[in-house]
Design an enzyme around this catalytic site. Structure first.
Site, short mmCIF file in Angstrom:
data_model
loop_
_atom_site.label_atom_id
_atom_site.label_comp_id
_atom_site.label_asym_id
_atom_site.label_seq_id
_atom_site.Cartn_x
_atom_site.Cartn_y
_atom_site.Cartn_z
N GLY B 41 5.26 -15.01 22.51
CA GLY B 41 5.69 -15.88 23.60
C GLY B 41 5.24 -17.32 23.46
O GLY B 41 5.69 -18.18 24.21
N CYS B 250 34.07 -1.04 33.91
CA CYS B 250 34.86 -1.77 32.94
C CYS B 250 36.30 -1.23 32.96
O CYS B 250 36.52 -0.03 32.87
CB CYS B 250 34.27 -1.62 31.55
SG CYS B 250 35.30 -2.31 30.24
N CYS B 253 36.90 0.42 29.18
CA CYS B 253 36.20 1.61 28.69
C CYS B 253 35.58 2.44 29.81
O CYS B 253 35.05 3.52 29.58
CB CYS B 253 35.14 1.24 27.66
SG CYS B 253 33.67 0.49 28.39
N CYS B 275 33.69 -5.20 29.85
CA CYS B 275 32.39 -5.37 29.19
C CYS B 275 32.33 -6.71 28.47
O CYS B 275 33.29 -7.10 27.81
CB CYS B 275 32.17 -4.28 28.13
SG CYS B 275 32.00 -2.64 28.80
N CYS B 281 32.19 -1.97 23.94
CA CYS B 281 33.40 -1.58 24.65
C CYS B 281 34.39 -0.91 23.68
O CYS B 281 34.96 0.14 23.99
CB CYS B 281 34.04 -2.83 25.28
SG CYS B 281 35.24 -2.48 26.57
#
Lengths: 265, 298, 250
Positions: B41, B250, B253, B275, B281
Site C-alpha cells: 500500500g 444481466c 447471461c 455484465c 458474460c
C-alpha cells in the site's frame, strides 16, 4: 453559603527552560523560562515584535528553538522533553492533548468541510469510528460555542468572523485537550463579538479546567482570562506575576507605560 | 515475476527493445515493485518514462506490465471490464508489437492482466499478476495539496481526515456516496487508492491469491498488494461499507452477482443491464447454450 | 481564636516611571495580626493608604518588604513569597476580598456572577445557585434582575451583588473595602448582619468602613494607617497614584 472544600495542588503541566530563538541577527525571544500548571491560564502580552508569537510557536512545537528545553507532563507517560520526541509523537501529542487556536480562523479550520466535520475531525483522528456518536459530540460542541445547530452542515466560509473563531475553539476543545495555545484569539473581531468570545472562552476554560497560554496585545483579554501574566519587550520577559498584580501595581517602566496607555471606557 | 533477457527477441518490430522499455528502466521499475510489495500500500516514487501514448491512457500500468512481462507470458487487457474497448485494444496491440507475447481474453488463461476500472468477476489464482492503471495514487491529495504534508500523514498513519471525507458524505447525503476509487487500508497500515474501480470490486482485493500492482505514470508512483493481504474499505461502525446492488440481472447471461452496466437500446428510453465483464458474460452465455443443448439431447 | 492573618513589617512605595521616576512612599513597617472571629477596621484620613494596605493583604499590590502570613489548607503560608498559582489557590479558598466596585463581566447573569466563586472551588452548580439566590434575596436584589448581567444596575445594586459574590464562599479571611459606601440604611443593616455571621463562623475580617454605624457594629478594634510615614507626603502620594498609574480607583 458553601464551605470551601480542600484539594491538593497539582505539579506543572509544561515547563519552559531557557528557550531562545533568533532569526539570523533578528531577535525572536531570549532565554524564556516559566511553567504552567494544570488548569492555569497564562497570558503573554507585549506589542508587535516583542517576540511573543515566536515564543508561542516555539512552545507549541511549531518552531524549533535554538536553545532551551520544554518538558511536558504527558497523560500516560509523565514528564517528557518535547524537543526530544520524534515528529510523529509530537504530532500525536498536538492533536490529542493540545489545542491551537489561531488568530486567523482560516489557519485553523478546513474551510471546505462542514462545521460538524471540522469539529468531528479530531475525534476521528484519535480513532472514533461511530458516525452517530461523532456527530452528536460535534453538535454538543457547536451548542457550547453558541452556533445554531441548523448550521451543522454548512461550510465555515459562509460563517461570520466571530462564528469561525468559535468554531475553531469547538474544533480544538472537543477532545478535551489539557493545554491550549491561543494566538490573539480576539484579533480582527468587532468589539461586541470579542466580548462574546471572551465570555465563552472564560466559561469553557474554567469549566473544563483546561490550561491555556494566550498571546495577545489586548490587556482586557488577559484581565478577563488569565490567572498569570508575562510582559514581553524586545524578546525578553520584563515583568511577570498574577494578572491583577501586574496590571494594578506594575513595577517595570514599560509595563507602567503599557497599562497607562489603555483608555478607560 | 517473469524475467526477461536483453538479447535478441522475436518481436514483430525489430526497432524496439523487448517490451519497449530499455533494460535499465525495467530494472529500476522492478526494484520499485519489490519495494512496493515489501510495504503493502505504500506509494513508491519511480522514474516514469515518456510513453508513446498520452497520460491518462495507462502509461503507468503499461510501464509496470512492460517491466514484468516475459516472452512466455500471456496477456489480457481490459478497460471497464471489456476486452474490446479502445484502450484495451490499443494496449494489447502495443504489447503484441513490442513484445510479441500471446494474448487472451480468458481470465484463467492469462498470466498478466492489465486493467482499467475493473477487477474481473472470475476469481484470480496464485501466480497471476493484475496490473491496475492509476490516475491519482494518493487519496489524501484532494484533502491537502501539500505533498510534504500528505507524505507525513502516510508516514505517521494520520488518516482521520480521510474518515472526515466519509463523514461529509453521510452528513450531506445520508450515506457514503463514494462509488468508485473507494479508499482502503492495506495490511492495517497504509491508506491506498484502489484506482477508479467500482467499490463493488473492493472486496476482491482482500486476501487475493494474485499479485496486485498499481502504476501511475503521470504521478510517477508505484504501489502493490502482495498475495493474501488484508484490504479493508474505510467505513463507520454505524455506516458499514456496502457494495452496489441491482434489482435485476444481466439481460444476456442472467447473472445476479456481477457488476452491471446500463445500456440504452433505443431512442424511446429502452434500456437493459448487462455484465461489464465481457469475458465472464460470454462464458456464462456459452455455458447456458451448452446446458440447453445437453438438455435437448437427454 | 488563633491568628488567621499576620502581616509583619509591610512597606510599600510606588515608583512612577512614567512620571520621571517619582517615588511615593505609602506605608512603612506595618504589623497587623487578626484573629479568627475578629474584625479590624483600618482607620485614617483619606489618602492615608488604607486601600493600598487592604489590596496588599490580598496580594493585589506587591509590598516592597515584609511578610503576610495566612492560614491556608492547614498550613501557614507567606502570601508575598508564594508562587502565583498558590496565590490563586489561596484566593479561591482562603481569602475573600470585596472591592469597592464590582468589576462587571459582560453577559454573565447576576446569579452566575454571585455563584461563580463557589463553582470555582468545585461546588455543585445547583447548590451554588441556591446559595447565591439566598444571598441575593437577603441583600434585596429583586429576583427579576437575577438573570440579567449587572452592567446596567445602579451603584447600590452593583455594590450588593459584589458583596454577595464576596460572601459566597466561607473564606477564613475576609477583606472588605467600603462595602456599605452607597447603601441605604436597610441594606446597610443586612450587610452588618452578614459580616457578624461571618465573624461568628470564625472569619478574620479586615475592613475599611467610613460609616460609623457599621464600624461600631462590626469592628472590634481600629488599626491606624498613615502614622508610620511622613505625614506631609502621604495624601499627595495617594492622589498622584490614582490619577496617573491608571490603577483601579482607590
Amino acid at each position: 453559603m458553601i464551605p470551601a472544600p480542600k484539594r491538593a495542588l497539582p505539579p506543572p503541566l509544561l515547563s519552559v527552560n531557557g528557550v531562545s530563538r533568533s532569526y539570523g541577527k533578528q531577535l525572536g525571544c531570549q532565554d524564556i523560562s516559566f511553567s504552567v500548571r494544570p488548569g492555569e491560564v497564562l497570558g503573554i502580552v507585549g506589542e508587535s515584535g516583542s517576540g511573543k508569537s515566536t515564543l508561542l510557536a516555539c512552545i507549541s512545537g511549531r518552531l524549533q528553538p535554538d536553545t532551551g528545553s520544554l518538558v511536558y507532563d504527558m497523560k500516560d507517560r509523565g514528564p517528557v522533553d518535547i524537543l526530544a520526541l520524534s515528529e510523529p509523537e509530537r504530532r500525536r501529542l498536538a492533536r490529542s492533548e493540545w489545542g491551537i487556536v489561531h488568530q486567523n480562523p482560516r489557519d485553523g479550520l478546513r474551510m471546505d468541510f462542514t462545521a460538524g466535520g471540522n469539529v468531528g475531525e479530531r475525534p476521528m483522528a484519535i480513532g472514533a469510528r461511530h458516525y452517530g456518536n461523532i456527530r452528536s459530540e460535534a453538535q454538543n460542541w457547536l451548542e457550547k460555542v453558541e452556533i445554531d445547530l441548523s448550521r451543522t452542515d454548512d461550510k465555515p466560509k459562509t460563517f461570520s468572523g466571530g462564528m469561525q473563531q468559535r468554531l475553531q475553539i469547538a474544533r480544538n476543545l472537543v477532545t478535551r485537550p489539557r493545554l491550549v495555545f491561543m494566538d490573539e484569539p480576539t484579533g480582527g473581531l468587532d468589539v461586541s463579538v470579542q466580548a462574546r468570545l471572551l465570555d465563552l472562552l472564560r466559561g469553557l476554560v474554567r469549566e473544563l479546567g483546561i490550561a491555556a497560554i494566550i498571546v495577545t496585545h489586548d490587556l482586557a483579554v488577559v484581565r478577563l482570562l488569565a490567572d498569570r501574566l508575562m510582559v514581553m519587550q524586545r524578546g525578553r520577559v520584563i515583568e511577570e506575576g498574577l494578572t491583577d498584580q501586574v496590571l494594578d501595581d506594575p513595577h517595570h517602566p514599560y509595563t507602567q507605560l503599557l497599562v497607562s496607555s489603555v483608555l478607560q471606557a | 515475476m517473469s524475467t526477461n533477457s536483453n538479447n535478441e527477441q522475436s518481436g514483430h518490430n525489430e526497432g524496439y527493445n523487448f517490451a519497449y522499455l530499455d533494460e535499465q528502466t525495467k530494472r529500476m521499475i522492478r526494484r520499485s515493485l519489490l519495494k512496493a510489495l515489501s510495504i503493502p500500500g505504500y506509494q513508491v516514487p519511480f522514474g516514469s518514462r515518456e510513453m508513446p501514448l498520452p497520460y491518462g491512457w495507462g502509461t503507468g500500468g503499461i510501464q509496470v506490465t512492460a517491466s514484468v512481462i516475459g516472452p512466455k507470458d500471456r496477456l489480457k487487457v481490459i478497460d471497464q471490464g471489456a476486452d474490446d474497448t479502445t484502450n484495451a485494444v490499443s494496449i494489447r496491440r502495443f504489447f503484441q508489437m513490442v513484445a510479441d507475447v500471446a494474448t487472451t481474453e480468458k481470465v484463467l488463461e492469462a498470466s498478466i492482466i492489465q486493467t482499467r476500472h475493473r477487477i474481473p468477476e472470475t476469481p484470480l489464482n496464485e501466480g497471476q499478476i493484475i496490473v491496475y492503471q492509476v490516475p491519482t495514487p494518493d487519496p489524501l491529495s484532494k484533502i491537502d495539496p501539500r505533498e510534504s504534508e500528505t507524505r507525513k500523514m502516510h508516514a505517521y498513519a494520520e488518516y482521520g481526515v480521510m474518515q472526515l471525507t466519509l463523514y461529509e458524505d453521510i452528513a450531506r447525503f445520508g450515506h457514503i456516496a463514494k462509488t468508485y476509487d473507494y479508499p482502503v487500508l492495506v495490511n492495517g497500515r497504509h491508506l491506498m487508492s484502489p484506482s477508479p474501480i467500482p467499490k463493488f470490486d473492493n472486496p476482491k482485493m482482500q486476501d487475493n491469491p494474485a499479485i496486485q500492482l498499481y502504476g501511475a505514470g503521470r504521478e510517477k508512483r508505484i504501489y502493490a498488494i502482495p498475495p493474501y493481504t488484508t484490504v479493508k474499505s474505510l467505513d463507520f461502525d454505524d455506516h458499514p461499507f456496502s457494495m452496489q446492488s441491482w434489482s435485476g440481472c444481466c439481460s444476456l447471461c442472467g447473472s445476479t452477482t456481477s457488476y452491471l452496466d446500463e445500456v440504452i437500446t433505443d431512442d424511446s428510453g429502452g434500456r437493459i443491464f448487462v455484465c461489464s465483464d465481457t469475458d465472464y458474460c460470454n462464458d456464462r452465455q456459452a455455458q447456458l447454450l451448452c446446458d440447453e443443448h445437453s438438455e435437448v439431447q437427454t | 481564636m488563633s491568628i488567621r492573618l499576620h502581616a509583619e513589617g509591610l512597606s510599600k512605595t510606588f515608583t512612577l516611571h512614567t512620571q520621571g521616576g517619582t517615588r511615593l512612599p505609602v506605608f512603612r513597617d506595618i504589623d497587623l495580626a487578626v484573629r479568627g472571629g475578629e474584625c479590624v477596621c483600618l482607620h485614617g484620613p483619606s489618602g492615608a493608604g488604607k486601600s493600598t494596605l487592604l489590596r496588599s493583604l490580598y496580594a493585589n499590590y506587591k509590598p516592597d518588604a515584609g511578610r503576610i502570613l495566612v492560614e491556608h489548607g492547614g498550613k501557614i503560608i507567606d502570601l508575598l513569597a508564594a508562587e502565583p498559582w498558590e496565590v490563586v489557590e489561596i484566593r479561591k479558598r482562603s481569602i475573600g476580598y470585596v472591592s469597592q466596585f464590582l468589576r462587571v463581566i459582560p453577559r454573565i447573569s447576576t446569579l452566575d456572577v454571585v455563584a461563580e466563586p463557589a463553582i470555582f472551588t468545585g461546588a455543585a452548580r445547583e447548590a451554588a445557585a441556591n446559595a447565591a439566590a439566598n444571598l441575593l434575596t437577603r441583600l434585596r436584589i429583586p429576583e427579576r434582575l437575577w438573570s440579567l448581567a449587572p452592567a446596567t444596575f445602579s451603584g447600590g445594586e452593583q455594590q450588593r451583588v459584589n458583596i454577595a459574590r464576596g460572601l459566597m464562599v466561607h473564606y477564613p479571611i475576609l477583606l472588605l473595602d467600603e462595602p456599605t459606601a452607597s447603601l441605604d440604611a436597610a441594606n446597610r443593616r443586612m450587610v452588618i448582619e452578614l459580616i457578624q455571621e461571618a465573624k461568628s463562623r470564625g472569619t478574620a475580617v479586615v475592613g475599611i468602613f467610613h460609616d460609623e454605624e457599621v464600624r461600631n457594629a462590626v469592628g472590634d478594634r481600629l488599626f491606624e494607617v498613615g502614622k508610620s510615614i511622613d505625614v506631609r507626603s502621604a495624601p499627595h502620594a495617594e492622589k498622584e497614584k490614582s490619577a496617573h498609574v491608571g490603577a483601579s480607583v482607590e
